[in-house]
Each structure stands twice: as structure tokens, then as C-alpha cells.
Design a protein around this motif. Structure first.
Motif, PDB file in Angstrom:
ATOM      1  N   ASP A   1      -7.004 -17.516 -18.801  1.00 26.00           N
ATOM      2  CA  ASP A   1      -6.586 -16.700 -19.946  1.00 26.00           C
ATOM      3  C   ASP A   1      -5.772 -15.478 -19.529  1.00 26.00           C
ATOM      4  N   HIS A   2      -5.179 -15.550 -18.333  1.00 15.37           N
ATOM      5  CA  HIS A   2      -4.312 -14.458 -17.866  1.00 15.37           C
ATOM      6  C   HIS A   2      -2.986 -15.037 -17.378  1.00 15.37           C
ATOM      7  N   PRO A   3      -2.151 -15.546 -18.292  1.00 17.09           N
ATOM      8  CA  PRO A   3      -0.887 -16.154 -17.863  1.00 17.09           C
ATOM      9  C   PRO A   3       0.034 -15.186 -17.130  1.00 17.09           C
ATOM     10  N   ASP A   4      -0.025 -13.898 -17.465  1.00 17.51           N
ATOM     11  CA  ASP A   4       0.829 -12.924 -16.771  1.00 17.51           C
ATOM     12  C   ASP A   4       0.453 -12.822 -15.298  1.00 17.51           C
TER      13      ASP A   4
ATOM     14  N   ALA B   1       2.922 -13.849 -12.129  1.00 14.73           N
ATOM     15  CA  ALA B   1       3.198 -12.850 -11.090  1.00 14.73           C
ATOM     16  C   ALA B   1       3.028 -13.419  -9.683  1.00 14.73           C
ATOM     17  N   LEU B   2       2.366 -14.559  -9.565  1.00 15.04           N
ATOM     18  CA  LEU B   2       2.192 -15.179  -8.249  1.00 15.04           C
ATOM     19  C   LEU B   2       3.485 -15.788  -7.727  1.00 15.04           C
ATOM     20  N   VAL B   3       4.437 -16.025  -8.628  1.00  8.64           N
ATOM     21  CA  VAL B   3       5.725 -16.612  -8.248  1.00  8.64           C
ATOM     22  C   VAL B   3       6.809 -15.564  -8.465  1.00  8.64           C
ATOM     23  N   GLN B   4       7.308 -15.010  -7.373  1.00  7.28           N
ATOM     24  CA  GLN B   4       8.386 -14.043  -7.436  1.00  7.28           C
ATOM     25  C   GLN B   4       9.694 -14.727  -7.058  1.00  7.28           C
ATOM     26  N   GLU B   5      10.792 -14.040  -7.199  1.00  9.65           N
ATOM     27  CA  GLU B   5      12.108 -14.652  -6.979  1.00  9.65           C
ATOM     28  C   GLU B   5      12.244 -15.254  -5.590  1.00  9.65           C
ATOM     29  N   ASP B   6      11.654 -14.589  -4.588  1.00 11.04           N
ATOM     30  CA  ASP B   6      11.918 -14.997  -3.212  1.00 11.04           C
ATOM     31  C   ASP B   6      10.642 -15.201  -2.392  1.00 11.04           C
TER      32      ASP B   6
ATOM     33  N   GLU C   1      -9.851 -21.931  -8.368  1.00 14.92           N
ATOM     34  CA  GLU C   1      -9.728 -21.655  -9.796  1.00 14.92           C
ATOM     35  C   GLU C   1      -8.363 -22.088 -10.311  1.00 14.92           C
ATOM     36  N   LEU C   2      -7.309 -21.802  -9.549  1.00 15.60           N
ATOM     37  CA  LEU C   2      -5.976 -22.216  -9.959  1.00 15.60           C
ATOM     38  C   LEU C   2      -5.857 -23.735  -9.992  1.00 15.60           C
ATOM     39  N   PHE C   3      -6.514 -24.408  -9.055  1.00 13.69           N
ATOM     40  CA  PHE C   3      -6.442 -25.868  -9.066  1.00 13.69           C
ATOM     41  C   PHE C   3      -7.084 -26.433 -10.324  1.00 13.69           C
ATOM     42  N   VAL C   4      -8.213 -25.868 -10.731  1.00 15.46           N
ATOM     43  CA  VAL C   4      -8.858 -26.308 -11.963  1.00 15.46           C
ATOM     44  C   VAL C   4      -7.923 -26.083 -13.150  1.00 15.46           C
ATOM     45  N   LEU C   5      -7.250 -24.945 -13.172  1.00  9.14           N
ATOM     46  CA  LEU C   5      -6.314 -24.663 -14.255  1.00  9.14           C
ATOM     47  C   LEU C   5      -5.097 -25.582 -14.197  1.00  9.14           C
ATOM     48  N   GLU C   6      -4.682 -25.959 -12.996  1.00  9.53           N
ATOM     49  CA  GLU C   6      -3.597 -26.937 -12.868  1.00  9.53           C
ATOM     50  C   GLU C   6      -3.985 -28.258 -13.517  1.00  9.53           C
ATOM     51  N   GLN C   7      -5.216 -28.702 -13.261  1.00 13.58           N
ATOM     52  CA  GLN C   7      -5.690 -29.946 -13.858  1.00 13.58           C
ATOM     53  C   GLN C   7      -5.677 -29.859 -15.382  1.00 13.58           C
ATOM     54  N   GLU C   8      -6.050 -28.690 -15.871  1.00  9.34           N
ATOM     55  CA  GLU C   8      -6.181 -28.496 -17.314  1.00  9.34           C
ATOM     56  C   GLU C   8      -4.841 -28.278 -17.997  1.00  9.34           C
TER      57      GLU C   8
ATOM     58  N   GLU D   1       6.291 -22.044 -15.036  1.00  8.88           N
ATOM     59  CA  GLU D   1       6.638 -22.331 -16.433  1.00  8.88           C
ATOM     60  C   GLU D   1       5.616 -23.268 -17.077  1.00  8.88           C
ATOM     61  N   PHE D   2       5.329 -24.390 -16.415  1.00  7.66           N
ATOM     62  CA  PHE D   2       4.465 -25.390 -17.039  1.00  7.66           C
ATOM     63  C   PHE D   2       2.978 -25.079 -16.855  1.00  7.66           C
ATOM     64  N   MET D   3       2.661 -24.239 -15.886  1.00 10.11           N
ATOM     65  CA  MET D   3       1.276 -23.813 -15.724  1.00 10.11           C
ATOM     66  C   MET D   3       0.856 -22.926 -16.892  1.00 10.11           C
ATOM     67  N   THR D   4       1.763 -22.108 -17.395  1.00 10.92           N
ATOM     68  CA  THR D   4       1.418 -21.138 -18.430  1.00 10.92           C
ATOM     69  C   THR D   4       1.923 -21.547 -19.810  1.00 10.92           C
ATOM     70  N   LEU D   5       2.546 -22.712 -19.905  1.00  8.26           N
ATOM     71  CA  LEU D   5       3.048 -23.188 -21.183  1.00  8.26           C
ATOM     72  C   LEU D   5       1.906 -23.331 -22.181  1.00  8.26           C
ATOM     73  N   ARG D   6       1.946 -22.539 -23.223  1.00  8.02           N
ATOM     74  CA  ARG D   6       0.911 -22.564 -24.266  1.00  8.02           C
ATOM     75  C   ARG D   6      -0.489 -22.282 -23.725  1.00  8.02           C
ATOM     76  N   MET D   7      -0.581 -21.576 -22.595  1.00 13.07           N
ATOM     77  CA  MET D   7      -1.898 -21.240 -22.080  1.00 13.07           C
ATOM     78  C   MET D   7      -2.645 -20.368 -23.088  1.00 13.07           C
ATOM     79  N   GLY D   8      -3.866 -20.770 -23.372  1.00 15.19           N
ATOM     80  CA  GLY D   8      -4.644 -20.059 -24.373  1.00 15.19           C
ATOM     81  C   GLY D   8      -4.599 -20.738 -25.726  1.00 15.19           C
ATOM     82  N   ALA D   9      -3.670 -21.714 -25.878  1.00 14.65           N
ATOM     83  CA  ALA D   9      -3.590 -22.479 -27.130  1.00 14.65           C
ATOM     84  C   ALA D   9      -4.054 -23.888 -26.880  1.00 14.65           C
ATOM     85  N   ALA D  10      -4.397 -24.591 -27.916  1.00  6.05           N
ATOM     86  CA  ALA D  10      -4.850 -25.982 -27.786  1.00  6.05           C
ATOM     87  C   ALA D  10      -3.697 -26.834 -27.298  1.00  6.05           C
ATOM     88  N   ALA D  11      -3.986 -27.785 -26.378  1.00  6.78           N
ATOM     89  CA  ALA D  11      -2.935 -28.643 -25.835  1.00  6.78           C
ATOM     90  C   ALA D  11      -2.470 -29.634 -26.870  1.00  6.78           C
TER      91      ALA D  11
END
Length: 442
Positions: A6-9, A13-18, A29-36, A432-442
Motif C-alpha cells: 500500500d505504498h506505491p511511492d 522510488a526503488l527505481v531511479q533513472e540510473d 515482501e516485494l516478491f509477494v507483491l510481485e506475485q499479487e 510501472e506494472f508493479m504499482t499499476l492500480r496498486m490499492g485497487a481491485a485487480a
């Protein structure tokens, strides 16, 4: 305490330009969220239609923790079902592949289903009279996936109900599959020879970014190429090479070769490495095969297919394609620190057996865990996974070739072959796709 749910920001922030944060590789925890989220929002390669040639044939495959069945229907179509009984949730098949006959039968209570998942029969049917079974999900049969795409016999699924359409998601990247399939004069490929499977104790993103890394072969695979060069020393440059030599010697090409081969980044993390040439460009020519290709596709198209031999085309996040040789790699994430990689070879209808032998030989030479190439990579992947857990620098560098605002120019763009832009493109799509609609129903 949940750091990212529930913290898409925080995730973005884990992915910066360079650079990217090490949590992308280490965090359970991130892996579980990736699955979801991530693997639900993207299109994932499930299997190839040639794996289920006959009615009742099935392929069982887990995608993001969901057990799925790809099933050939009586009318020749393909359907993808969840591998679970509507009664108690028992998996209907436990083998990786097989033929179920005309129906599925649950091993627990013998509920049966048609090949499309609809209910067929229930033991002690009278016991359900007057109940709500027919009105609830359990009475509707096995659940079928809504979002399934079969593109030239490559089967992809999207788990989420909402998300990009198949063609919109892959776009230009589908040309890599076209190039692969059209190497058959009949436009037909069959997976053959079985899969070469390797479980690596590293994060899946580490393996995927390495597919676009052209700087490592010269140092990582130095011992293999040095041995090959020593064996081939004294032979004339134009002398026909044994297949293994033909395939291993280009790994020792210099940085200039890999830089000039070129690359192309595409939206949604897809990419092509080796847009000008690659280590596969100089395989021995086969006159009869080339003539068959011209007869099938015409002079212009045949030349386009045969002259285009990219190093790797990545259909993010699960598939890497090599048009020549006729081979693919499938990336199956198992845990934050565990990845299954499958290498498959194709037999092309109407093409000489040598093409199939070349694909098998390449997979054994380069992707087998016991090969002179893959063991170098596996050792380093697992070393990186451990090294990133050490205290100190929390960031992984992706600075090579970076320039501010590089993605502002165009969603698809060409670059040199050693630019880490191809990797930055993958992580940009991940965010982009990790946080797409995060917090909303899939």
C-alpha cells in the motif's frame, strides 16, 4: 512491519533513472507483491501450442503462484483453466503434462469436468438437491482465465481482469516471434527435445537483465573462449567450423563487436539486442534451406528473416527469444532468491534437421547448468545475491550510457549494444506494472 504494501511511492522510488535499490532483488515482501500485482498486470508466457497437440492434452504450469492448465479442446482450440477442483480446491492433475481423455476427474471426491471446465458429473447428486450449489461458484465448474492470447502458437496469459490488451502490451516486440516462426518455410514450429531446466539461487530480475548484458562475456566466459581459441588455433579463418566452435568462439569477441551490434528498447520493458548483427550472424549457410525460404516467403521477406539474427529479444518479463538458433528461454520466478530457467529448442517444419541440431547444441553448450558457459553465470548470479545482502552500498549501478531524460525522446529507440539503457528499460517497466492500480481491485 510492511514497508511496501500500500505504498506505491516507496516502490517507485526503488527505481531511479540510473540505478535501482537492492531490495528489488532481496525483499521477500516485494516478491509477494510481485506475485499479487506485477505478474497479474503483465502478459506472461505460459507455453507453446505444440505441447498440447491432441484433444485432452494438457500442460500444467504455475504462474505467479497460481496453478494453471493449458488444455487442447475437442474443437482444436486452447483453453486455460485454474488447476483446482470447484469442490474443495484439489489440483485435478499432478503431472506436468499428459492427456486427461474426454474429461477431468478430481482424485479426491470424483467430481468431473468437461475439457472446457464446465461441470459434468457429481457423485451422490441427490445429496445436493434443494441446496444452493448450482447458484454459487462451486456449481459453475473449473474457473477459466478470461485473458488468454495465442500468437502464432505462443500462449500468453494475463491474470488481472484489467490491464493492457495483448497487442498493446507487446507491440513491435511480437516481430521477434514472427522472425522465429517464419524460419520455418511452412510457418510451423514444434517444441522438441525436452526442456533444460536450471534452478538458480538468485532473483529473476538479475537473470533477465543479464540477457541484455554484453560487457560480461569477455571476462565472465574468458576461460571457455580461451580454451576454444586454443583448440581452433592454426585453422584458416574461412575454414568450416564444427558446430560447437561456431557457437562458442564469438563469445570472445571484443567490446567493440558487442557495442556495434546495436540494441533497441521498446515500451513495457521489451527489447532487442543485436539489431545489426550478433554472435549468431555467421553460422554456416544452407543453400537448399535458403531456397525453400525464398519459395515460401519471397526474396525480400526471406532475406529479411535470415539476415536478422538478434542476440536476444526479450518479451518482458518471462520470455527470451533467439531466432537463430531456434531457441527460447523462459524465466519462472520461484522466490525472491530462486529462479527457474527453462531452455527449449524448436524443430521447424520444412527446414533441415541441422537447424534443430543447432538449437539443441546451443542450449547444451550455453544454457545447461553443467556447460562451460552457464556455470560461470550461475556462480556469479548467486554471488551477487549474497553480496547484495552485505552492509554498505544499497544501490545497483545502471549508469553506463545514461543521459538525463533519455526516455523523453521516444518510447522506442535504438542504441549501442553495451548501453545499460536496455536494463533501465526493464526496471522502468517493472515500476510501472508493479504499482499499476496498486490499492485497487485487480
Amino acid at each position: 512491519m510492511a514497508m511496501y504494501r500500500d505504498h506505491p511511492d516507496r516502490i517507485r522510488a526503488l527505481v531511479q533513472e540510473d540505478r535501482v535499490h537492492r531490495d528489488l532483488y532481496l525483499s521477500e515482501e516485494l516478491f509477494v507483491l510481485e506475485q499479487e500485482h506485477f505478474f497479474a498486470n503483465t502478459w506472461t508466457y505460459l507455453g507453446h501450442a505444440s505441447q498440447v497437440p491432441n484433444a485432452g492434452d494438457y500442460l500444467a504450469q504455475d504462474i505467479a503462484g497460481r496453478p494453471l492448465l493449458m488444455v487442447r479442446q475437442a474443437d482444436g482450440g486452447i483453453k486455460v483453466l485454474f488447476n483446482r477442483c470447484a469442490h474443495k480446491g484439489t489440483q485435478l492433475v499432478s503431472d506436468r503434462c499428459g492427456n486427461t481423455g474426454k474429461f477431468f476427474r478430481c482424485p479426491y471426491h470424483a467430481w468431473t469436468y468437461k475439457l472446457d471446465g464446465s461441470p459434468l458429473a457429481i457423485p451422490i447428486k441427490s445429496g445436493y438437491e434443494g441446496t444452493r450449489l448450482k447458484d454459487c461458484e462451486s456449481g459453475q465448474g473449473m474457473t477459466a482465465l478470461t485473458h488468454v492470447a495465442v500468437y502464432r502458437d505462443f500462449v500468453f496469459v494475463r491474470l488481472a481482469d484489467r490491464g493492457p490488451a495483448f497487442e498493446d502490451y507487446f507491440g513491435e516486440a511480437l516481430a521477434a516471434i514472427d522472425n522465429l516462426v517464419d524460419r520455418s518455410p511452412e510457418g510451423k514450429l514444434t517444441l522438441a527435445g525436452g526442456a533444460m531446466r536450471n534452478i538458480i539461487h538468485c532473483n529473476w530480475k538479475m537473470y533477465l537483465e543479464n540477457i541484455n548484458d554484453t560487457v560480461h562475456p569477455l571476462s565472465t566466459h574468458e576461460s571457455a573462449t580461451r580454451a576454444a581459441n586454443a583448440l581452433w588455433e592454426g585453422h584458416a579463418p574461412d575454414e568450416p567450423k564444427p558446430m560447437a566452435m561456431e557457437q562458442i568462439l564469438p563469445f570472445g569477441a571484443g567490446y567493440e563487436f558487442f557495442d556495434q551490434m546495436g540494441g533497441r528498447v521498446l515500451p513495457h520493458g521489451h527489447s532487442v539486442l543485436g539489431t545489426r548483427f550478433s554472435i549468431h550472424s555467421n553460422y554456416a549457410r544452407l543453400a537448399d534451406y535458403e531456397e525453400a525460404m525464398r519459395a515460401a516467403h519471397g526474396e525480400t521477406r526471406a532475406s529479411e528473416i535470415l539476415q536478422r539474427s538478434p542476440q536476444n529479444a526479450v518479451l518482458f518479463p518471462s520470455l527470451s527469444v533467439k531466432g537463430s538458433p531456434l531457441a527460447i528461454r523462459v524465466i519462472r520466478p520461484l522466490a525472491a532468491n530462486r529462479t527457474l530457467v527453462e531452455a527449449w529448442a524448436f524443430r521447424a517444419a520444412g527446414a533441415p534437421d541441422l537447424l534443430f541440431e543447432r538449437a539443441l547444441g546451443y542450449n547444451r553448450l550455453v544454457f545447461s547448468p553443467m556447460s562451460v558457459v552457464a556455470h560461470d553465470d550461475v556462480h556469479l548470479f548467486e554471488s551477487i545475491q549474497k553480496g547484495l545482502a552485505a552492509a554498505g552500498n544499497e544501490w545497483v549501478s545502471l549508469h553506463r550510457g545514461h543521459r538525463p531524460g533519455e526516455f523523453d525522446d521516444a518510447p522506442a529507440q535504438d542504441t549501442n549494444g553495451t548501453n545499460e539503457l536496455l536494463m533501465r528499460n526493464q526496471f522502468r517497466a517493472w515500476a510501472e506494472f508493479m504499482t499499476l492500480r496498486m490499492g485497487a481491485a485487480a
